[in-house]
Scaffold this motif. Structure first.
Motif, PDB file in Angstrom:
ATOM      1  N   CYS A 159       0.961  -1.207   0.133  1.00  0.00           N
ATOM      2  CA  CYS A 159      -0.024   0.103   0.154  1.00  0.00           C
ATOM      3  C   CYS A 159       0.841   1.241   0.009  1.00  0.00           C
ATOM      4  CB  CYS A 159      -0.880  -0.065   1.102  1.00  0.00           C
ATOM      5  SG  CYS A 159      -2.460   1.167   1.320  1.00  0.00           S
ATOM      6  N   HIS A 160       0.677   2.334  -0.654  1.00  0.00           N
ATOM      7  CA  HIS A 160       1.237   3.446  -0.923  1.00  0.00           C
ATOM      8  C   HIS A 160       0.467   4.707  -1.519  1.00  0.00           C
ATOM      9  CE1 HIS A 160       2.072   3.229  -5.242  1.00  0.00           C
ATOM     10  NE2 HIS A 160       1.853   1.693  -4.974  1.00  0.00           N
ATOM     11  N   GLY A 161       0.953   5.947  -0.910  1.00  0.00           N
ATOM     12  CA  GLY A 161       0.270   6.925  -1.527  1.00  0.00           C
ATOM     13  C   GLY A 161       1.041   8.274  -0.751  1.00  0.00           C
ATOM     14  N   ASP A 162       0.561   9.293  -1.588  1.00  0.00           N
ATOM     15  CA  ASP A 162       0.708  10.709  -1.262  1.00  0.00           C
ATOM     16  C   ASP A 162      -0.484  11.483  -0.750  1.00  0.00           C
ATOM     17  OD1 ASP A 162       3.501   9.984  -1.659  1.00  0.00           O
ATOM     18  OD2 ASP A 162       3.376  11.074  -3.902  1.00  0.00           O
ATOM     19  N   ILE A 163      -0.525  12.086   0.668  1.00  0.00           N
ATOM     20  CA  ILE A 163      -1.734  12.783   0.854  1.00  0.00           C
ATOM     21  C   ILE A 163      -1.379  14.034   1.414  1.00  0.00           C
ATOM     22  CG2 ILE A 163      -3.126  10.590   1.110  1.00  0.00           C
ATOM     23  CD1 ILE A 163      -2.662  10.717   4.128  1.00  0.00           C
ATOM     24  N   THR A 164      -2.347  14.720   1.565  1.00  0.00           N
ATOM     25  CA  THR A 164      -2.192  16.013   2.443  1.00  0.00           C
ATOM     26  C   THR A 164      -3.669  16.316   3.212  1.00  0.00           C
ATOM     27  OG1 THR A 164      -1.955  18.704   2.301  1.00  0.00           O
ATOM     28  CG2 THR A 164      -3.108  17.632   0.887  1.00  0.00           C
ATOM     29  N   PHE A 165      -3.277  16.921   4.666  1.00  0.00           N
ATOM     30  CA  PHE A 165      -4.564  16.989   5.328  1.00  0.00           C
ATOM     31  C   PHE A 165      -4.354  18.181   6.118  1.00  0.00           C
ATOM     32  CE2 PHE A 165      -1.920  14.896   8.553  1.00  0.00           C
ATOM     33  CZ  PHE A 165      -2.519  15.193   9.760  1.00  0.00           C
ATOM     34  N   THR A 166      -5.132  18.768   6.709  1.00  0.00           N
ATOM     35  CA  THR A 166      -5.281  19.981   7.578  1.00  0.00           C
ATOM     36  C   THR A 166      -5.612  19.819   9.059  1.00  0.00           C
ATOM     37  OG1 THR A 166      -5.480  21.427   5.701  1.00  0.00           O
ATOM     38  CG2 THR A 166      -5.877  22.523   7.915  1.00  0.00           C
ATOM     39  N   PRO A 167      -4.844  19.607   9.813  1.00  0.00           N
ATOM     40  CA  PRO A 167      -4.890  19.251  11.303  1.00  0.00           C
ATOM     41  C   PRO A 167      -5.849  20.538  11.776  1.00  0.00           C
ATOM     42  CG  PRO A 167      -2.768  19.640  11.268  1.00  0.00           C
ATOM     43  CD  PRO A 167      -3.430  19.647   9.853  1.00  0.00           C
ATOM     44  N   ARG A 168      -6.484  20.231  13.050  1.00  0.00           N
ATOM     45  CA  ARG A 168      -7.162  21.361  13.942  1.00  0.00           C
ATOM     46  C   ARG A 168      -6.181  21.172  15.231  1.00  0.00           C
ATOM     47  NH1 ARG A 168     -13.416  20.292  13.626  1.00  0.00           N
ATOM     48  NH2 ARG A 168     -12.853  18.324  14.295  1.00  0.00           N
ATOM     49  N   ALA A 169      -6.103  22.630  15.650  1.00  0.00           N
ATOM     50  CA  ALA A 169      -5.356  22.796  16.943  1.00  0.00           C
ATOM     51  C   ALA A 169      -5.748  21.815  18.167  1.00  0.00           C
ATOM     52  CB  ALA A 169      -5.474  24.163  17.508  1.00  0.00           C
ATOM     53  N   GLY A 170      -4.676  21.329  18.982  1.00  0.00           N
ATOM     54  CA  GLY A 170      -4.852  20.386  20.031  1.00  0.00           C
ATOM     55  C   GLY A 170      -5.490  19.005  19.867  1.00  0.00           C
ATOM     56  N   GLU A 171      -5.452  18.768  18.756  1.00  0.00           N
ATOM     57  CA  GLU A 171      -6.003  17.310  18.256  1.00  0.00           C
ATOM     58  C   GLU A 171      -4.693  16.713  17.681  1.00  0.00           C
ATOM     59  OE1 GLU A 171     -10.308  18.418  16.327  1.00  0.00           O
ATOM     60  OE2 GLU A 171      -9.050  17.636  15.083  1.00  0.00           O
ATOM     61  N   ASP A 172      -4.735  15.100  17.946  1.00  0.00           N
ATOM     62  CA  ASP A 172      -4.162  14.277  17.638  1.00  0.00           C
ATOM     63  C   ASP A 172      -4.616  13.133  16.640  1.00  0.00           C
ATOM     64  OD1 ASP A 172      -2.590  15.068  19.866  1.00  0.00           O
ATOM     65  OD2 ASP A 172      -3.272  13.456  21.242  1.00  0.00           O
ATOM     66  N   TYR A 173      -3.538  13.004  15.940  1.00  0.00           N
ATOM     67  CA  TYR A 173      -3.824  12.087  14.711  1.00  0.00           C
ATOM     68  C   TYR A 173      -2.831  10.975  14.231  1.00  0.00           C
ATOM     69  CZ  TYR A 173      -6.278  16.377  13.479  1.00  0.00           C
ATOM     70  OH  TYR A 173      -7.147  17.245  13.384  1.00  0.00           O
ATOM     71  N   GLU A 174      -3.183   9.882  13.691  1.00  0.00           N
ATOM     72  CA  GLU A 174      -2.731   8.654  13.604  1.00  0.00           C
ATOM     73  C   GLU A 174      -2.712   8.354  12.009  1.00  0.00           C
ATOM     74  OE1 GLU A 174      -2.078   5.244  16.477  1.00  0.00           O
ATOM     75  OE2 GLU A 174      -3.477   4.316  14.873  1.00  0.00           O
ATOM     76  N   ALA A 175      -1.434   8.132  11.401  1.00  0.00           N
ATOM     77  CA  ALA A 175      -1.630   7.590   9.898  1.00  0.00           C
ATOM     78  C   ALA A 175      -1.863   5.977   9.852  1.00  0.00           C
ATOM     79  CB  ALA A 175      -0.146   7.934   9.154  1.00  0.00           C
ATOM     80  N   ALA A 176      -2.744   5.617   8.945  1.00  0.00           N
ATOM     81  CA  ALA A 176      -3.059   4.217   8.790  1.00  0.00           C
ATOM     82  C   ALA A 176      -3.470   4.067   7.627  1.00  0.00           C
ATOM     83  CB  ALA A 176      -4.404   4.128   9.525  1.00  0.00           C
ATOM     84  N   PHE A 177      -3.514   2.740   6.994  1.00  0.00           N
ATOM     85  CA  PHE A 177      -3.934   2.178   5.659  1.00  0.00           C
ATOM     86  C   PHE A 177      -5.522   1.605   5.928  1.00  0.00           C
ATOM     87  CE2 PHE A 177       0.611   1.460   5.928  1.00  0.00           C
ATOM     88  CZ  PHE A 177       0.953   2.396   4.817  1.00  0.00           C
ATOM     89  N   SER A 178      -6.398   1.877   5.122  1.00  0.00           N
ATOM     90  CA  SER A 178      -7.442   1.437   5.093  1.00  0.00           C
ATOM     91  C   SER A 178      -8.090   0.681   3.854  1.00  0.00           C
ATOM     92  CB  SER A 178      -8.738   2.628   5.487  1.00  0.00           C
ATOM     93  OG  SER A 178      -8.399   3.489   4.371  1.00  0.00           O
ATOM     94  N   TRP A 179      -9.139  -0.021   3.708  1.00  0.00           N
ATOM     95  CA  TRP A 179      -9.552  -0.778   2.777  1.00  0.00           C
ATOM     96  C   TRP A 179     -10.880  -0.719   2.513  1.00  0.00           C
ATOM     97  CZ3 TRP A 179      -5.632  -1.940   5.996  1.00  0.00           C
ATOM     98  CH2 TRP A 179      -4.612  -2.618   5.555  1.00  0.00           C
ATOM     99  N   GLU A 180     -11.372  -0.711   0.957  1.00  0.00           N
ATOM    100  CA  GLU A 180     -12.704  -0.960   0.676  1.00  0.00           C
ATOM    101  C   GLU A 180     -12.571  -2.139  -0.048  1.00  0.00           C
ATOM    102  OE1 GLU A 180     -14.043   2.322  -1.698  1.00  0.00           O
ATOM    103  OE2 GLU A 180     -13.737   3.725   0.088  1.00  0.00           O
ATOM    104  N   GLY A 181     -13.086  -3.340   0.299  1.00  0.00           N
ATOM    105  CA  GLY A 181     -12.793  -4.680  -0.127  1.00  0.00           C
ATOM    106  C   GLY A 181     -11.266  -5.087  -0.071  1.00  0.00           C
ATOM    107  N   LYS A 182     -10.586  -5.192  -1.271  1.00  0.00           N
ATOM    108  CA  LYS A 182      -9.137  -5.769  -1.208  1.00  0.00           C
ATOM    109  C   LYS A 182      -8.519  -4.303  -1.613  1.00  0.00           C
ATOM    110  CE  LYS A 182      -9.684 -10.620  -1.564  1.00  0.00           C
ATOM    111  NZ  LYS A 182      -9.248 -11.832  -2.128  1.00  0.00           N
ATOM    112  N   ARG A 183      -9.164  -3.216  -1.958  1.00  0.00           N
ATOM    113  CA  ARG A 183      -8.505  -2.064  -2.297  1.00  0.00           C
ATOM    114  C   ARG A 183      -7.880  -1.402  -1.039  1.00  0.00           C
ATOM    115  NH1 ARG A 183     -10.619   2.803  -6.354  1.00  0.00           N
ATOM    116  NH2 ARG A 183      -8.563   4.025  -6.064  1.00  0.00           N
ATOM    117  N   CYS A 184      -6.582  -0.960  -1.266  1.00  0.00           N
ATOM    118  CA  CYS A 184      -5.789  -0.245   0.138  1.00  0.00           C
ATOM    119  C   CYS A 184      -5.685   1.165  -0.407  1.00  0.00           C
ATOM    120  CB  CYS A 184      -4.441  -0.934   0.194  1.00  0.00           C
ATOM    121  SG  CYS A 184      -3.462  -0.076   1.521  1.00  0.00           S
ATOM    122  N   SER A 185      -5.944   2.117   0.654  1.00  0.00           N
ATOM    123  CA  SER A 185      -5.686   3.336   0.605  1.00  0.00           C
ATOM    124  C   SER A 185      -4.873   4.058   1.750  1.00  0.00           C
ATOM    125  CB  SER A 185      -6.867   4.121   0.306  1.00  0.00           C
ATOM    126  OG  SER A 185      -7.771   4.245   1.222  1.00  0.00           O
TER     127      SER A 185
END
Length: 211
Positions: A159-185
């Motif tokens: 699984c691989h990819g390039d992504i961007t997101f905008t976090p909000r102040a004071g929040e915690d985040y974790e990167a992950a892989f997710s699937w729809e069927g057998k398709r990974c993102s």
């Protein structure tokens, strides 16, 4: 006629008394204190947890909505750099925590340990309300990532990819892989700790272009 010297003495005493009264009523202000600059306001931040081991790529581009070259300035190589690769190879690499709540994935890293490939995580501060981008990739992620108790098995071996997101102040985040069927993102989950439990809530991400 009164003695002029006596009158002069009275006038001097009165002037001295008036000056003392002024000094008592309005103490002098320190020039140094008055001119001291105010302390700068602390920048709003968020926190992000990334995972890595040999066979993984995890590059962080803070305050950027696009992906630069891997040798560009300001790129954080959570996984895929020489130092982390050697540590994962020898088993000496260690987690770097900023105090984020544990998730099922971070608590079960040993399940992903492979031959000369120790799994680990690193947590980073990132600017809030500004985009940050990630280049993530992993081989055989099926046994590694768990989201809200759901384990993904028999999925794409990579699984691989390039992504961007905008976090909000004071929040915690974790990167992950997710699937729809057998398709990974690639996905980013907000880490929410409530009543002794940790919940992962997906947040909006978009594909990150090259800079």
């Amino acid at each position: 006629m009164k003695n002029p010297a006596f009158l002069l003495s009275l006038l001097c005493c009165a002037a001295s008394f008036a000056q003392d009264a002024v000094n008592t009523a309005a103490p002098a202000v320190s020039t140094e204190a008055a001119s001291a600059p105010a302390a700068p306001a602390t920048s709003a931040i968020s926190r992000l947890r990334l995972f890595g081991q040999n066979g993984a790529t995890a590059f962080l581009y803070r305050d950027s909505s696009c992906i630069r070259g891997m040798f560009s300035d300001g790129v954080e190589k959570a996984s895929g750099g020489m130092g982390s690769a050697f540590g994962s190879l020898t088993g000496t690499v260690s987690n770097v925590s900023l105090g984020m709540a544990e998730t099922e994935t971070s608590q079960n890293l040993a399940r992903k340990d492979g031959f000369f490939s120790k799994a680990y995580f690193r947590e980073y501060e990132i600017p809030a309300d500004k985009p940050s981008s990630l280049r993530l990739g992993f081989q055989d992620v099926s046994s590694f990532y768990v989201a809200n108790g759901v384990r993904y098995e028999t999925v794409s071996p990579s699984c691989h990819g390039d992504i961007t997101f905008t976090p909000r102040a004071g929040e915690d985040y974790e990167a992950a892989f997710s699937w729809e069927g057998k398709r990974c993102s690639i996905s980013i989950n907000q880490v929410i700790a409530r009543e002794g439990k940790t919940e992962l809530v997906p947040v909006p991400v978009t594909r990150a272009p090259s800079c």
